[in-house]
Enzyme design. Structure first.
Site, short mmCIF file in Angstrom:
data_model
loop_
_atom_site.label_atom_id
_atom_site.label_comp_id
_atom_site.label_asym_id
_atom_site.label_seq_id
_atom_site.Cartn_x
_atom_site.Cartn_y
_atom_site.Cartn_z
CB CYS A 1 -23.74 -16.09 -14.22
SG CYS A 1 -24.55 -15.14 -15.50
CB CYS B 1 -26.70 -14.73 -12.09
SG CYS B 1 -27.47 -15.98 -13.16
CG ASP C 1 -23.17 -3.17 -23.10
OD1 ASP C 1 -23.47 -4.31 -23.50
OD2 ASP C 1 -21.99 -2.83 -22.84
CG HIS D 1 -27.69 -18.88 -15.62
ND1 HIS D 1 -26.77 -17.91 -15.89
CD2 HIS D 1 -27.23 -20.01 -16.21
CE1 HIS D 1 -25.78 -18.42 -16.60
NE2 HIS D 1 -26.04 -19.71 -16.82
CG ASN E 1 -23.38 -11.11 -30.08
OD1 ASN E 1 -23.67 -11.02 -31.27
ND2 ASN E 1 -22.90 -10.11 -29.38
CG HIS F 1 -27.60 -14.58 -17.83
ND1 HIS F 1 -27.82 -14.80 -16.48
CD2 HIS F 1 -28.77 -14.15 -18.34
CE1 HIS F 1 -29.09 -14.51 -16.19
NE2 HIS F 1 -29.69 -14.11 -17.31
CG HIS G 1 -26.57 -10.87 -23.36
ND1 HIS G 1 -25.80 -11.97 -23.04
CD2 HIS G 1 -25.87 -10.16 -24.26
CE1 HIS G 1 -24.66 -11.90 -23.71
NE2 HIS G 1 -24.68 -10.82 -24.47
P1 5GP Z 1 -21.82 -10.33 -25.64
O1 5GP Z 1 -20.53 -10.10 -26.37
O2 5GP Z 1 -21.74 -11.49 -24.68
O3 5GP Z 1 -23.00 -10.42 -26.56
O4 5GP Z 1 -22.09 -9.01 -24.83
C1 5GP Z 1 -21.87 -8.86 -23.47
C2 5GP Z 1 -22.10 -7.39 -23.17
O5 5GP Z 1 -22.17 -7.24 -21.76
C3 5GP Z 1 -20.98 -6.47 -23.66
O6 5GP Z 1 -21.52 -5.50 -24.56
C4 5GP Z 1 -20.44 -5.83 -22.37
O7 5GP Z 1 -20.11 -4.47 -22.52
C5 5GP Z 1 -21.59 -6.02 -21.39
N1 5GP Z 1 -21.17 -6.15 -20.00
C6 5GP Z 1 -20.20 -6.97 -19.53
N2 5GP Z 1 -20.09 -6.85 -18.19
C7 5GP Z 1 -21.02 -5.95 -17.82
C8 5GP Z 1 -21.40 -5.40 -16.55
O8 5GP Z 1 -20.86 -5.72 -15.49
N3 5GP Z 1 -22.41 -4.50 -16.54
C9 5GP Z 1 -23.05 -4.11 -17.69
N4 5GP Z 1 -24.03 -3.19 -17.57
N5 5GP Z 1 -22.72 -4.59 -18.90
C10 5GP Z 1 -21.72 -5.51 -18.96
ZN ZN Z 2 -26.64 -15.95 -15.27
#
Ligand code: 5GP
Ligand code: ZN
Length: 120
Positions: free
Chosen positions: A8, A11, A34, A50, A94, A105, A107
């Protein structure tokens, strides 16, 4: 059971294996910017332990979720969101494919700052 899923990405961020720009850290919650912000202010809050999504939440998680909700305004204004009611922010969780979740995970997104935003 381990608190972390080795596959993950969040994580790995919690464990410091992947760097992040931290907004807040305490014993059970980490907040970080983000990597692809949609708005002038865009950060994520995650439980350090997690769990895949809001779909797995049970009564044992209400305190952690409540703490995240209470942290949202504090961190949002600290990060530059303008005062309510002219300013404010958006909180989004989401959940699952239909909910647009990409990282599995739990968020909480917090978006804010002057519009227009890239998305939303
Ligand atoms: P989801 O679509 O799952 O609600 O949002 C996941 C969010 O995680 C996205 O807005 C994406 O830009 C962010 N994200 C994905 N990988 C990383 C990362 O490695 N570091 C950071 N800071 N944000 C990430
Ligand atoms: Zn996780």
């Amino acid at each position: 059971m381990s608190d972390h899923d080795p596959d993950c990405i969040f994580c790995k961020i919690v464990e410091g294996k992947i760097p992040s720009s931290k907004v807040h850290e305490d014993d059970e919650i980490l907040a970080f910017h983000d990597i692809h912000p949609w708005a002038p202010v865009h950060f994520l809050m995650v439980p350090k332990k997690h769990m895949a999504s809001l779909a797995q939440v049970g009564p044992e998680h209400t305190a952690m979720l409540g703490r995240m909700m209470a942290l949202a305004p504090k961190l949002a204004f600290q990060e530059g969101c303008r005062p309510y009611p002219q300013g404010g922010f958006r909180v989004v969780i989401n959940t699952g494919d239909d909910g647009g979740q990409e990282v599995h995970h739990l968020h909480v997104h917090v978006f804010g700052g002057p519009r227009p935003w890239t998305k939303g």
